[in-house]
Design a protein around this motif. Structure first.
Motif, PDB file in Angstrom:
ATOM      1  N   SER A 179       0.836  -1.203   0.000  1.00 43.58           N
ATOM      2  CA  SER A 179       0.000   0.000   0.000  1.00 43.58           C
ATOM      3  C   SER A 179       0.873   1.257   0.000  1.00 43.58           C
ATOM      4  N   GLU A 180       2.039   1.194   0.657  1.00 46.70           N
ATOM      5  CA  GLU A 180       2.968   2.342   0.634  1.00 46.70           C
ATOM      6  C   GLU A 180       3.468   2.597  -0.790  1.00 46.70           C
ATOM      7  N   THR A 183       0.582   3.960  -3.132  1.00 49.99           N
ATOM      8  CA  THR A 183       0.030   5.277  -2.814  1.00 49.99           C
ATOM      9  C   THR A 183       0.736   6.343  -3.640  1.00 49.99           C
TER      10      THR A 183
END
Length: 184
Positions: A179-180, A183
């Motif tokens: 998810s990092e 993003t």
């Protein structure tokens, strides 16, 4: 002889911490000085981490600044960064070296996410191999009558619980890093 499950737990812990260290070196569009952790500079014939020969700072969200303590190392540091596979081009103004992190393209993000998943899967394999070794040791101890059959079954259950716990932690690390990376 008593069977020590802690040995196997510490091996699993080591696999997980190696994964976390690997994840720190994956750049996600933001400046992270850890991307330089594996880059070594030839310091008078000795390979030395950049942090050992320069001050590494993050003055802006997408820039790392490297200020060598010895100005003669500028070229060596630049050479080491270019030779590494971090994919950043150093800019040198004579006093400091700047690494600017470009915005990641969607394609590059997906590539990084795939890499994150692959490293996570490799760690799960390593943890399962440690489980297999532990179970083999339990069976061997049971055959040699060093532990009872019931103790063997309990230990195998404990080993499975331990494995499940570490696999869950690896999954959490994969999800967090993915998810990092994804993003914008």
């Amino acid at each position: 002889m008593s069977f020590d499950i802690n040995t196997y737990e510490s091996k699993m812990e080591k696999s997980l911490s190696n994964l976390r260290e690997d994840y720190m070196t994956i750049r996600a569009g933001r400046a992270n000085p850890h991307v330089l952790d594996k880059v070594e500079v030839d310091y008078y014939g000795t390979p030395t981490p950049i942090q050992g020969v320069a001050n590494v700072s993050v003055p802006e969200a997408r820039m790392i600044q490297i200020a060598p303590w010895d100005a003669s190392l500028m070229k060596e540091i630049e050479k080491a960064i270019i030779a590494s596979d971090i994919g950043l081009t150093p800019a040198n103004d004579g006093k400091v070296i700047r690494l600017v992190f470009p915005e990641l393209t969607e394609e590059r993000r997906k590539e990084l996410a795939k890499d994150v998943k692959k490293k996570g899967e490799d760690t799960k394999v390593a943890i399962r191999n440690i489980r297999r070794d532990a179970n083999d040791a339990v069976k061997k101890a049971s055959k040699a009558n060093e532990i009872s059959e019931d103790e063997g079954k309990d230990l195998e259950a404990d080993i499975q619980k331990l494995t499940d716990r570490f696999i869950k932690e690896v999954d959490a690390a994969i999800d967090s890093k993915t998810s990092e990376v994804m993003t914008v």
